[in-house]
Design a protein around this motif. Structure first.
Motif, short mmCIF file in Angstrom:
data_model
loop_
_atom_site.label_atom_id
_atom_site.label_comp_id
_atom_site.label_asym_id
_atom_site.label_seq_id
_atom_site.Cartn_x
_atom_site.Cartn_y
_atom_site.Cartn_z
N ASP A 10 0.81 -1.21 0.00
CA ASP A 10 0.00 0.00 0.00
C ASP A 10 0.85 1.27 0.00
O ASP A 10 0.44 2.30 -0.53
N TYR A 11 2.03 1.17 0.62
CA TYR A 11 2.93 2.32 0.74
C TYR A 11 4.36 1.85 0.51
O TYR A 11 4.74 0.76 0.94
N PRO A 12 5.20 2.66 -0.14
CA PRO A 12 6.59 2.26 -0.34
C PRO A 12 7.39 2.38 0.95
O PRO A 12 6.99 3.07 1.90
N ILE A 13 8.52 1.68 1.01
CA ILE A 13 9.44 1.82 2.13
C ILE A 13 10.07 3.22 2.06
O ILE A 13 10.38 3.72 0.98
N MET A 14 10.28 3.84 3.22
CA MET A 14 10.92 5.14 3.30
C MET A 14 12.14 5.05 4.22
O MET A 14 12.15 4.28 5.18
N THR A 15 13.19 5.83 3.90
CA THR A 15 14.28 5.98 4.84
C THR A 15 14.21 7.38 5.42
O THR A 15 13.78 8.33 4.75
N TYR A 16 14.60 7.47 6.68
CA TYR A 16 14.56 8.76 7.37
C TYR A 16 15.62 9.69 6.75
O TYR A 16 16.73 9.26 6.48
N ASP A 69 13.46 11.47 4.41
CA ASP A 69 12.49 11.66 3.31
C ASP A 69 12.89 10.96 2.02
O ASP A 69 12.51 11.37 0.94
N HIS A 70 13.63 9.86 2.12
CA HIS A 70 14.13 9.18 0.92
C HIS A 70 13.23 8.00 0.58
O HIS A 70 13.14 7.04 1.35
N PRO A 71 12.52 8.01 -0.56
CA PRO A 71 11.62 6.89 -0.92
C PRO A 71 12.40 5.71 -1.50
O PRO A 71 13.42 5.88 -2.17
N CYS A 72 11.89 4.52 -1.25
CA CYS A 72 12.47 3.29 -1.78
C CYS A 72 11.42 2.55 -2.60
O CYS A 72 10.40 3.11 -2.96
N GLY A 73 11.68 1.27 -2.85
CA GLY A 73 10.70 0.46 -3.55
C GLY A 73 9.62 -0.04 -2.60
O GLY A 73 9.56 0.34 -1.44
N ASP A 94 9.18 -3.33 -1.77
CA ASP A 94 9.63 -4.43 -0.93
C ASP A 94 11.14 -4.45 -0.69
O ASP A 94 11.63 -5.27 0.07
N THR A 95 11.88 -3.57 -1.35
CA THR A 95 13.32 -3.47 -1.13
C THR A 95 13.70 -2.01 -1.01
O THR A 95 12.94 -1.12 -1.38
N CYS A 96 14.90 -1.78 -0.50
CA CYS A 96 15.33 -0.40 -0.29
C CYS A 96 16.82 -0.27 -0.53
O CYS A 96 17.63 -0.95 0.11
N ASP A 97 17.19 0.58 -1.49
CA ASP A 97 18.58 0.93 -1.73
C ASP A 97 18.89 2.16 -0.87
O ASP A 97 18.41 3.26 -1.14
N THR A 98 19.66 1.96 0.18
CA THR A 98 19.90 3.04 1.15
C THR A 98 21.08 3.92 0.80
O THR A 98 21.51 4.73 1.62
N ALA A 99 21.59 3.77 -0.42
CA ALA A 99 22.79 4.54 -0.79
C ALA A 99 22.56 6.05 -0.66
O ALA A 99 23.46 6.80 -0.29
N GLY A 100 21.36 6.51 -0.98
CA GLY A 100 21.10 7.95 -0.92
C GLY A 100 20.48 8.41 0.37
O GLY A 100 20.06 9.56 0.49
N ALA A 101 20.39 7.52 1.36
CA ALA A 101 19.73 7.88 2.61
C ALA A 101 20.65 8.72 3.49
O ALA A 101 21.87 8.56 3.49
N GLN A 102 20.06 9.61 4.25
CA GLN A 102 20.80 10.46 5.18
C GLN A 102 20.83 9.78 6.55
O GLN A 102 19.79 9.55 7.15
#
Length: 587
Positions: free
Chosen positions: A299-305, A307-311, A313-321
């Motif tokens: 229903d909602y994509p994964i987010m990293t704190y 404000d970085h959106p991911c897919g 069911d998976t998350c590429d955290t390379a751009g996460a703060q």
């Protein structure tokens, strides 16, 4: 000698065996002096091969013992004595749960016509004692746990758990010489746990520091006594997060995963906490990457704190703060993380004359055709605003049925775009040729409008037969004459009254029961015949056929003054039982 029950012994072997004597002597391994008062327990294979005690005895002043058993097969003996560490007859060290060393010990073969000798060499026990406490307050932790296990992975069966009293004092006795890993944990509030402790005085969170990487060992010599080994637990930090929809602004139940920003670290995940926040911890100071994932992952994509959106069911955290966990332990509330829903629906609900209908429930979901679980199952639901507008989000399905679910407002429910919820589909609780809202090409749909007409109503009371005593909390279900299955129902009030509204002008019967229809077999009373009948597992009623005319309310009108007379519960049960023995017509 005292005999103990043994599980799953060979009955045939035992019945044919004569009494066999197991005898021997327990000696101090250092002085070679007899050990008096040692408890000797014989173990045999039990359920699934786990050891079960067969018999036990005690050594005399000369360290000798004799145990007579009616048994034929393999067994192992364990000797225990005050001040000594337990061992088997072949010298295998035993933990406090002595039976566990049965697996590692060699076995004695006891035949029905021969005796066996089992001698024991016991060494002085090592002992640990001290106090566990909160380093910040010196108070005793909640639910403290202290474990000691050998450094060698092959000896994990020797793992010991300390006894801790109400003042935090602990002890572990009966230890064998060797290298051990000492670890401890506990809570300082019912919701907040200490960092994991590893001897000597190190802490881990499996994010910045992996607990498995702390390899410090405690070396115990035979007979050594450590009485002041105090363990001070350290508090970590907790992070409170909130995931908020940018669609309708509601707070989304979510899990949080923290992973170390630097390579080589681990990660920690927590499930949904009490709304509106999810709390993660305890954490050591340092940079972490936080992933927030909805409990409804499609229903909602994964987010990293922050404000970085991911897919989805998976998350590429390379751009996460990364977030820097402060050096000072505490509870830190982070800024809200906003997320866009994957799918949404907008529309308006109006009356036939164009008037906006406020406060009316609109839902999107699926209609089940399973025999024991029929009905409409909403994936998202909301109420219309003052302008009749509604907004839905958080739907995992690629296609949904959108319908109204009015309650006591008098409108006939409809499924989009213009399917009446009536007899044919049992008020939109059964499969029908519904047109579905499809998100395949347009994930955010608008203009999904619904127009309603006023419906008829059936109203009255449910009373006990003969006494006319009002019966509250009874279920009254309306049954269309042409499709007599359960769908629309209400519960009687404190005075036994009921009102079922929003009905298309049609022919109906009522079915009343003390409990809701459960999808298997429910006994009750049909009205207006006031005759006992029931529902079977398919949702069909055996209340028909009947010669009693149905109820036919006029369009938009209320047919009131209905009185349903229920037999006493025992009489109803007897009638229902007799009815259940009769075949139900195939409809």
């Amino acid at each position: 000698m005292r005999l103990l029950p043994a599980l799953l012994l060979s009955i045939a072997a035992a019945s044919n065996a004569r009494a066999a004597d197991i005898s021997g002597q327990a000696l101090d391994s250092t002085t070679q002096q007899p050990v008096a008062g040692a408890q000797i327990t014989l173990y045999v294979p039990g359920i699934l091969g786990f050891p079960s005690p067969l018999a036990s005895g005690q050594t005399g002043a000369d360290g000798r013992y004799r145990i007579t058993v009616q048994y034929s097969g393999q067994l192992a003996g364990v000797a225990r004595a005050p001040g000594y560490a337990a061992r088997t007859q072949d010298g295998t060290p035993c933990p406090s749960n002595a039976g566990l060393c049965f697996f590692r010990s060699s076995k004695l073969d006891v035949a029905g016509d021969s005796d066996a000798v089992a001698n024991f060499a016991l060494g002085a026990e090592a002992r640990l004692a001290g106090r566990i406490y909160d380093r910040a307050s010196t108070q005793v932790p909640l639910a403290p746990t202290i474990t000691l296990e050998p450094a060698g992975a092959t000896e994990n069966f020797l793992r010991e758990v300390a006894q801790v009293d109400e003042n935090g004092y602990y002890h572990i006795n009966g230890l064998h010489p060797g290298e051990y890993r000492l670890q401890a944990s506990g809570w300082y509030t019912p919701e907040q746990k200490f960092l994991d402790y590893r001897w000597p005085d190190r802490h881990c969170d499996n994010v910045q520091v992996a607990c498995s990487s702390l390899a410090g060992t405690l070396v115990l010599a035979q007979g050594s006594v450590l009485n002041d080994l105090d363990l001070g637990l350290r508090r970590g930090s907790y992070l409170r997060t909130r995931l908020v929809s940018d669609g309708d602004g509601h707070v989304i139940a979510h899990a949080v995963t923290a992973s170390a920003a630097q390579s080589g670290g681990g990660e920690m995940t927590t499930g949904s906490g009490l709304e509106p926040y999810t709390m993660l911890g305890p954490l050591l100071p340092g940079p972490v990457v936080l992933e927030l994932s909805s409990d409804q992952p499609y229903d909602y994509p994964i987010m990293t704190y922050p404000d970085h959106p991911c897919g989805y069911d998976t998350c590429d955290t390379a751009g996460a703060q990364p977030f820097e966990v402060p050096a000072s332990a505490g509870v830190y509330t982070l800024e809200d993380v906003h997320v866009q829903p994957i799918r949404s629906i907008r529309g308006r609900v109006t009356a036939a004359d164009g008037r906006a209908l406020a406060g009316l429930r609109v839902s999107a979901g699926v209609v089940s055709s399973l025999p024991h679980m029929p009905g409409f199952y909403p994936a998202a639901t909301t109420l219309t605003d003052a302008n009749g507008d509604y907004y839905l989000e958080g739907m995992a399905y690629l296609t949904v049925v959108v319908r109204t679910q009015q309650s006591g407002q008098g409108w006939i429910d409809r499924a989009w775009p213009d399917r009446e919820c009536g007899a044919a589909n049992v008020f939109c609780e059964r499969p029908d040729a519904y047109e579905r809202v499809d998100f395949a090409t347009v994930p955010h749909r608008s203009g999904i409008d619904l127009r309603l007409s006023p419906g008829a109503a059936l109203a009255g009371y449910v009373v006990e037969e003969d006494t006319n005593r009002p019966l509250p909390n009874h279920t009254v279900t309306v049954l269309p004459l042409t499709n007599p299955r359960s769908g629309k129902f209400v519960t009687t009030g404190a005075d036994g009254s009921f009102r079922i509204d929003g009905l298309p002008s049609d022919a109906y019967y009522l079915f009343t029961s003390a409990e809701p229809i459960d999808g298997y077999y429910t006994a009750g009373v049909a009205y207006p015949a006031n005759a006992p009948c029931a529902f079977n597992s398919q949702g069909w009623s055996d209340c028909f056929p009947t010669t009693v005319p149905p109820l036919t309310p006029d369009a938009g009108a209320t047919l009131g003054g209905l009185v349903v007379a229920m037999p006493r519960s025992d009489a109803l049960f007897e009638s229902g039982f007799e009815s259940s023995a009769m075949p139900v017509a195939n409809r």
